[in-house]
Design a protein around this motif. Structure first.
Motif, PDB file in Angstrom:
ATOM      1  N   LYS A  84       0.828  -1.195   0.000  1.00 54.79           N
ATOM      2  CA  LYS A  84       0.000   0.000   0.000  1.00 54.79           C
ATOM      3  C   LYS A  84       0.868   1.253   0.000  1.00 54.79           C
ATOM      4  O   LYS A  84       1.788   1.376   0.794  1.00 54.79           O
ATOM      5  CB  LYS A  84      -0.909   0.013   1.232  1.00 54.79           C
ATOM      6  CG  LYS A  84      -2.006  -1.044   1.232  1.00 54.79           C
ATOM      7  CD  LYS A  84      -3.122  -0.662   0.286  1.00 54.79           C
ATOM      8  CE  LYS A  84      -4.276  -1.656   0.385  1.00 54.79           C
ATOM      9  NZ  LYS A  84      -5.380  -1.289  -0.545  1.00 54.79           N
ATOM     10  N   THR A 129       0.605   5.655  -0.340  1.00 55.06           N
ATOM     11  CA  THR A 129      -0.234   6.852  -0.359  1.00 55.06           C
ATOM     12  C   THR A 129       0.511   7.988  -1.051  1.00 55.06           C
ATOM     13  O   THR A 129       1.673   8.264  -0.729  1.00 55.06           O
ATOM     14  CB  THR A 129      -0.620   7.285   1.066  1.00 55.06           C
ATOM     15  OG1 THR A 129      -1.377   6.251   1.680  1.00 55.06           O
ATOM     16  CG2 THR A 129      -1.441   8.566   1.044  1.00 55.06           C
ATOM     17  N   ILE A 163      -8.178  10.976  -9.644  1.00 56.53           N
ATOM     18  CA  ILE A 163      -8.027  10.122  -8.454  1.00 56.53           C
ATOM     19  C   ILE A 163      -9.037   8.979  -8.424  1.00 56.53           C
ATOM     20  O   ILE A 163      -8.648   7.820  -8.219  1.00 56.53           O
ATOM     21  CB  ILE A 163      -8.071  10.967  -7.164  1.00 56.53           C
ATOM     22  CG1 ILE A 163      -6.789  11.825  -7.064  1.00 56.53           C
ATOM     23  CG2 ILE A 163      -8.211  10.077  -5.935  1.00 56.53           C
ATOM     24  CD1 ILE A 163      -6.733  12.727  -5.851  1.00 56.53           C
ATOM     25  N   TYR A 204      -8.064   6.463 -11.227  1.00 56.08           N
ATOM     26  CA  TYR A 204      -6.782   5.781 -11.012  1.00 56.08           C
ATOM     27  C   TYR A 204      -6.886   4.763  -9.886  1.00 56.08           C
ATOM     28  O   TYR A 204      -6.281   3.684  -9.951  1.00 56.08           O
ATOM     29  CB  TYR A 204      -5.685   6.806 -10.706  1.00 56.08           C
ATOM     30  CG  TYR A 204      -4.292   6.210 -10.773  1.00 56.08           C
ATOM     31  CD1 TYR A 204      -3.701   5.928 -11.999  1.00 56.08           C
ATOM     32  CD2 TYR A 204      -3.575   5.922  -9.613  1.00 56.08           C
ATOM     33  CE1 TYR A 204      -2.425   5.372 -12.082  1.00 56.08           C
ATOM     34  CE2 TYR A 204      -2.302   5.373  -9.680  1.00 56.08           C
ATOM     35  CZ  TYR A 204      -1.748   5.095 -10.919  1.00 56.08           C
ATOM     36  OH  TYR A 204      -0.488   4.542 -10.992  1.00 56.08           O
ATOM     37  N   HIS A 205      -7.642   5.090  -8.861  1.00 62.29           N
ATOM     38  CA  HIS A 205      -7.772   4.170  -7.731  1.00 62.29           C
ATOM     39  C   HIS A 205      -8.469   2.873  -8.148  1.00 62.29           C
ATOM     40  O   HIS A 205      -8.162   1.788  -7.612  1.00 62.29           O
ATOM     41  CB  HIS A 205      -8.524   4.819  -6.584  1.00 62.29           C
ATOM     42  CG  HIS A 205      -8.568   3.981  -5.337  1.00 62.29           C
ATOM     43  ND1 HIS A 205      -7.443   3.685  -4.600  1.00 62.29           N
ATOM     44  CD2 HIS A 205      -9.593   3.362  -4.713  1.00 62.29           C
ATOM     45  CE1 HIS A 205      -7.770   2.919  -3.577  1.00 62.29           C
ATOM     46  NE2 HIS A 205      -9.074   2.707  -3.627  1.00 62.29           N
ATOM     47  N   LYS A 206      -9.384   2.956  -9.103  1.00 63.14           N
ATOM     48  CA  LYS A 206     -10.031   1.743  -9.592  1.00 63.14           C
ATOM     49  C   LYS A 206      -9.026   0.833 -10.287  1.00 63.14           C
ATOM     50  O   LYS A 206      -9.114  -0.395 -10.201  1.00 63.14           O
ATOM     51  CB  LYS A 206     -11.161   2.108 -10.556  1.00 63.14           C
ATOM     52  CG  LYS A 206     -12.387   2.702  -9.888  1.00 63.14           C
ATOM     53  CD  LYS A 206     -13.478   2.984 -10.903  1.00 63.14           C
ATOM     54  CE  LYS A 206     -14.714   3.573 -10.230  1.00 63.14           C
ATOM     55  NZ  LYS A 206     -15.794   3.881 -11.218  1.00 63.14           N
ATOM     56  N   PRO A 259      -5.856  -0.115  -6.876  1.00 67.12           N
ATOM     57  CA  PRO A 259      -6.415  -0.017  -5.517  1.00 67.12           C
ATOM     58  C   PRO A 259      -5.356  -0.028  -4.424  1.00 67.12           C
ATOM     59  O   PRO A 259      -5.662   0.309  -3.284  1.00 67.12           O
ATOM     60  CB  PRO A 259      -7.338  -1.243  -5.429  1.00 67.12           C
ATOM     61  CG  PRO A 259      -6.842  -2.184  -6.474  1.00 67.12           C
ATOM     62  CD  PRO A 259      -6.321  -1.327  -7.579  1.00 67.12           C
ATOM     63  N   GLU A 266      -3.384   4.846  -2.630  1.00 71.29           N
ATOM     64  CA  GLU A 266      -4.330   5.839  -2.108  1.00 71.29           C
ATOM     65  C   GLU A 266      -3.830   7.226  -2.472  1.00 71.29           C
ATOM     66  O   GLU A 266      -2.638   7.521  -2.326  1.00 71.29           O
ATOM     67  CB  GLU A 266      -4.452   5.715  -0.587  1.00 71.29           C
ATOM     68  CG  GLU A 266      -5.040   4.400  -0.104  1.00 71.29           C
ATOM     69  CD  GLU A 266      -6.529   4.289  -0.377  1.00 71.29           C
ATOM     70  OE1 GLU A 266      -7.160   5.337  -0.643  1.00 71.29           O
ATOM     71  OE2 GLU A 266      -7.045   3.165  -0.338  1.00 71.29           O
TER      72      GLU A 266
END
Length: 378
Positions: free
Chosen positions: A49, A51, A69, A72-74, A77, A80
């Motif tokens: 992960k 950020t 955002i 892109y997060h889709k 994942p 963040e």
């Protein structure tokens, strides 16, 4: 972001469990091994992960927050992202201080800043523009305005909307005898940088007395109204009749919905043009011929009869050396996606905020800068 798989290690662990079980090892040993493998997988997922934080330009904010955002997060994942509309000046200073990963700015860093912070990259991610907006009850259509008239309005030399100099460039328009109320940005702003460059290129007196920058010492008129962010300028214009101000184009639709008008501006060729995709593109085609390797360049008042005079690159300001390899990889992967013409730089994302994609030659320069980002070498 690319995450190296540990599937070889997983296979080895499974094989070991199988061998031990075949030799008559108890189920509890197998359970212990499986639990250990599960814990290792959870730890690896946790490490993966990353950020990425962004602050800065209120002009870029709608693109980051509402367009890039979520999309892109889709796709990623494990990454963040957060964005904050704080003004370009804050975006630059936060990026320099290392308190955020991305500083969003309508302005490139000044030479003096680059000399002090040579580790900072100024990377264009799109082409944008700025319009001059006003609240003029009863006036229809688009007024004609130019840099000299605007400079004199903001200096206080032109005080009324029906001043002879405004009437001269707006024949047939019935202008009210009302005091002009100029709105300025109270925060460090790339929009201020763009607007005051246009004034400086149009008026020698403005250039000598006030110049340009993300912050300047405004003349301090009693009628002057300060506002924070493009959202603040739109709000101030909306509630103040006979006001005028400069607004980033990503806020154009919201401003028009509030009943505000916007001007056709005089360009270098003497033509009055509106901020359309065609006129912004015309100016960009002129400006991109001179983009240097570090991509810090003004695109204000480019030549051409159809060129809109206030256009700019939208920049991300980032350090070339990131805290670790994971952060560097995540940042590079996102920025490569953002400037890809079939991904973040596509019309799907840019058209809603009236931005244009990077020309091919500029894309190559931005890609070269992105490849300078590294991590874990401090």
């Amino acid at each position: 972001m690319k995450v190296r798989s540990k599937w070889f290690a997983g296979l080895a662990a499974v094989a070991a469990v199988g061998v031990v079980a075949g030799c008559g090892t108890s189920n509890s040993s197998s359970s212990t091994q499986n639990a250990a493998t599960s814990n290792t997988s959870q730890q690896a997922a946790s490490v993966a992960k990353v950020t990425l934080t962004e602050t800065g330009s209120s002009l870029l904010y709608p693109l980051f927050n509402a367009q890039w955002i979520p999309a892109y997060h889709k796709l990623h994942p494990d990454v963040e992202m957060t964005a904050a509309s704080t003004g370009s000046g804050t975006g630059i200073s936060d990026a320099i201080a290392g308190t955020v990963d991305i500083g969003a700015s309508d302005a490139y860093m000044a030479d003096a800043q680059i000399q002090q912070h040579p580790d900072m990259l100024n990377i264009p991610v799109a082409i944008s523009a700025q319009q001059i907006m006003y609240n003029l009850p009863g006036v229809k259509g688009h007024l004609h305005l130019n840099g000299q008239v605007l400079a004199e309005i903001y200096e206080g030399k032109i005080q009324y909307w029906d001043d002879a100099k405004i009437k001269a460039i707006n024949p047939g328009v019935k202008l009210p005898h009302q005091i002009i109320k100029p709105v300025v940005r109270s925060d460090g702003s790339g929009d201020t940088f763009l607007f005051t460059q246009y004034l400086s290129k149009s008026s020698a007196e403005w250039n000598q007395n006030y110049g340009f920058g993300t912050t300047i010492s405004w003349p301090g008129l009693q009628t002057e109204i300060g506002a924070k962010g493009n959202q603040g300028v739109v709000a101030a214009l909306s509630k103040t009749a006979y006001s005028v101000g400069y607004v980033g184009i990503s806020w154009l639709d919201k401003a028009v919905q509030q009943g505000l008008g916007y001007a056709a501006l005089e360009n270098k060729s003497g033509s009055y043009v509106l901020p359309t995709s065609a006129s912004i593109q015309a100016a960009a085609q002129q400006g991109v011929k001179n983009v240097p390797a570090d991509e810090r360049i003004s695109l204000i008042d480019e030549p051409g009869a159809n060129s809109y005079p206030i256009i700019n690159f939208e920049y991300v300001i980032v350090k070339d050396d990131q805290p670790n390899a994971a952060k560097a990889d995540a940042l590079k992967t996102f920025l490569e996606w953002a400037i890809n013409p079939s991904q973040g730089n596509s019309a799907k994302f840019l058209t809603p905020v009236h931005f244009l994609p990077l020309p091919t030659s500029v894309h190559a320069k931005s890609e070269a800068q992105i490849q300078k980002i590294k991590g874990g070498h401090r």
